[in-house]
Scaffold this motif. Structure first.
Motif, mmCIF file in Angstrom:
data_model
loop_
_atom_site.group_PDB
_atom_site.id
_atom_site.type_symbol
_atom_site.label_atom_id
_atom_site.label_comp_id
_atom_site.label_asym_id
_atom_site.label_seq_id
_atom_site.Cartn_x
_atom_site.Cartn_y
_atom_site.Cartn_z
ATOM 1 N N LYS A 64 0.681 -1.249 -0.071
ATOM 2 C CA LYS A 64 0.030 0.139 0.041
ATOM 3 C C LYS A 64 0.835 1.166 0.165
ATOM 4 C CE LYS A 64 -4.338 -1.556 1.732
ATOM 5 N NZ LYS A 64 -5.310 -1.492 2.738
ATOM 6 N N ASN A 65 1.880 1.341 0.631
ATOM 7 C CA ASN A 65 2.796 2.510 0.882
ATOM 8 C C ASN A 65 4.206 2.221 -0.020
ATOM 9 O OD1 ASN A 65 0.931 3.916 2.155
ATOM 10 N ND2 ASN A 65 1.653 2.886 4.012
ATOM 11 N N ASP A 66 4.158 1.442 -0.881
ATOM 12 C CA ASP A 66 5.603 1.076 -1.379
ATOM 13 C C ASP A 66 5.532 1.725 -2.817
ATOM 14 O OD1 ASP A 66 7.766 0.186 -2.596
ATOM 15 O OD2 ASP A 66 7.439 -2.030 -1.738
ATOM 16 N N SER A 67 6.075 2.956 -2.933
ATOM 17 C CA SER A 67 6.152 3.632 -4.060
ATOM 18 C C SER A 67 6.934 3.028 -5.297
ATOM 19 C CB SER A 67 6.721 5.233 -4.036
ATOM 20 O OG SER A 67 7.855 4.956 -3.563
ATOM 21 N N LYS A 68 7.842 2.256 -4.898
ATOM 22 C CA LYS A 68 8.651 1.610 -5.999
ATOM 23 C C LYS A 68 7.739 0.471 -6.564
ATOM 24 C CE LYS A 68 13.397 1.535 -4.097
ATOM 25 N NZ LYS A 68 14.533 0.877 -3.890
ATOM 26 N N PHE A 69 6.855 -0.286 -5.661
ATOM 27 C CA PHE A 69 6.036 -1.321 -6.227
ATOM 28 C C PHE A 69 5.090 -0.509 -7.158
ATOM 29 C CE2 PHE A 69 3.042 -4.622 -6.543
ATOM 30 C CZ PHE A 69 3.888 -5.682 -6.582
ATOM 31 N N LEU A 70 4.486 0.432 -6.896
ATOM 32 C CA LEU A 70 3.397 1.274 -7.564
ATOM 33 C C LEU A 70 4.088 1.528 -8.858
ATOM 34 C CD1 LEU A 70 1.706 3.337 -4.843
ATOM 35 C CD2 LEU A 70 0.954 1.125 -5.797
ATOM 36 N N SER A 71 5.304 2.152 -8.807
ATOM 37 C CA SER A 71 5.968 2.364 -10.157
ATOM 38 C C SER A 71 6.141 1.270 -10.962
ATOM 39 C CB SER A 71 7.283 2.957 -9.833
ATOM 40 O OG SER A 71 7.969 3.216 -11.218
ATOM 41 N N PHE A 72 6.378 -0.058 -10.514
ATOM 42 C CA PHE A 72 6.460 -1.096 -10.858
ATOM 43 C C PHE A 72 5.283 -1.535 -11.659
ATOM 44 C CE2 PHE A 72 6.255 -5.895 -11.014
ATOM 45 C CZ PHE A 72 7.459 -6.202 -11.741
ATOM 46 N N ILE A 73 4.276 -1.391 -10.881
ATOM 47 C CA ILE A 73 2.677 -1.889 -11.501
ATOM 48 C C ILE A 73 2.433 -0.988 -12.623
ATOM 49 C CG2 ILE A 73 0.350 -1.915 -10.936
ATOM 50 C CD1 ILE A 73 1.884 -4.352 -9.488
ATOM 51 N N TYR A 74 2.913 0.330 -12.441
ATOM 52 C CA TYR A 74 2.509 1.174 -13.817
ATOM 53 C C TYR A 74 3.343 0.600 -14.931
ATOM 54 C CZ TYR A 74 2.928 5.186 -16.570
ATOM 55 O OH TYR A 74 2.755 6.193 -17.983
ATOM 56 N N GLU A 75 4.599 0.364 -14.745
ATOM 57 C CA GLU A 75 5.295 -0.325 -15.863
ATOM 58 C C GLU A 75 4.844 -1.566 -16.624
ATOM 59 O OE1 GLU A 75 7.866 1.280 -17.642
ATOM 60 O OE2 GLU A 75 7.582 2.993 -16.363
ATOM 61 N N LEU A 76 4.222 -2.331 -15.366
ATOM 62 C CA LEU A 76 3.711 -3.516 -15.734
ATOM 63 C C LEU A 76 2.547 -3.471 -16.780
ATOM 64 C CD1 LEU A 76 3.107 -6.609 -13.545
ATOM 65 C CD2 LEU A 76 1.104 -5.842 -14.722
ATOM 66 N N ILE A 77 1.549 -2.452 -16.579
ATOM 67 C CA ILE A 77 0.575 -2.307 -17.004
ATOM 68 C C ILE A 77 0.661 -1.828 -18.547
ATOM 69 C CG2 ILE A 77 -1.876 -0.618 -17.325
ATOM 70 C CD1 ILE A 77 -1.754 -0.932 -14.342
ATOM 71 N N ILE A 78 1.722 -0.635 -18.616
ATOM 72 C CA ILE A 78 2.123 -0.336 -19.695
ATOM 73 C C ILE A 78 2.764 -1.123 -20.606
ATOM 74 C CG2 ILE A 78 4.009 1.367 -21.041
ATOM 75 C CD1 ILE A 78 1.477 2.898 -19.733
ATOM 76 N N GLN A 79 3.570 -2.022 -20.088
ATOM 77 C CA GLN A 79 4.069 -3.174 -20.951
ATOM 78 C C GLN A 79 3.137 -4.095 -21.449
ATOM 79 O OE1 GLN A 79 7.256 -5.447 -18.804
ATOM 80 N NE2 GLN A 79 8.384 -3.717 -18.602
ATOM 81 N N HIS A 80 2.160 -4.326 -20.681
ATOM 82 C CA HIS A 80 1.194 -5.278 -21.083
ATOM 83 C C HIS A 80 -0.100 -4.685 -22.154
ATOM 84 C CE1 HIS A 80 -1.864 -8.748 -21.206
ATOM 85 N NE2 HIS A 80 -2.846 -7.819 -20.895
ATOM 86 N N LEU A 81 0.011 -3.481 -22.009
ATOM 87 C CA LEU A 81 -0.778 -2.828 -23.039
ATOM 88 C C LEU A 81 -0.089 -2.651 -24.399
ATOM 89 C CD1 LEU A 81 -2.326 0.225 -21.237
ATOM 90 C CD2 LEU A 81 -3.689 -1.760 -21.961
ATOM 91 N N GLU A 82 1.348 -2.603 -24.423
ATOM 92 C CA GLU A 82 2.073 -2.445 -25.725
ATOM 93 C C GLU A 82 2.255 -3.729 -26.177
ATOM 94 O OE1 GLU A 82 5.473 -0.439 -24.162
ATOM 95 O OE2 GLU A 82 4.809 1.570 -24.393
ATOM 96 N N LYS A 83 1.972 -4.944 -25.631
ATOM 97 C CA LYS A 83 2.282 -6.240 -26.106
ATOM 98 C C LYS A 83 1.474 -6.578 -27.394
ATOM 99 C CE LYS A 83 -0.448 -9.870 -24.031
ATOM 100 N NZ LYS A 83 -0.355 -11.020 -23.234
#
Length: 110
Positions: free
Chosen positions: A91-110
């Protein structure tokens, strides 16, 4: 099967595909074999740093860890990610939230 168990099962699947033992993965992650075992059994969740390391070691794209069935819909993948975002571990892990953002972007680009 709950989210953590499905997630751990995917880590195990990709670890075995790379022909790595739990001991070898633990060594590369700089953690114990017991920790890897708990992660794979869904008894413990990973930190953002560990999650990034796992994807690098297993040479997979991050979104692959969130696909729990073959031919899973994008909607279901996002539901899995939302479940993860609701867990206390990140919940308070900004690195993880950034990781999730990148994950979503990668998935949308696939």
């Amino acid at each position: 099967m709950n989210f953590e168990k499905c997630f751990g099962k995917n880590i195990k699947k990709f670890r075995l595909a790379k022909k790595l033992t739990q001991e070898q993965l633990a060594e590369q992650l700089d953690t114990s074999t017991n920790t890897v075992s708990k992660i794979e059994r869904g008894l413990r969740f990973v930190s953002s740093d560990t999650l990034v390391k796992i994807t690098q070691i297993l040479e997979i794209k991050p979104h692959e860890l969130f696909v729990f069935e073959d031919k899973q819909s994008t909607e279901q993948i996002y539901k899995n990610i939302i479940k993860l975002l609701k867990t206390d571990a990140i919940k308070n892990d900004s690195k993880f939230l950034s990781f999730i953002y990148e994950l979503i972007i990668q998935h949308l680009e696939k």
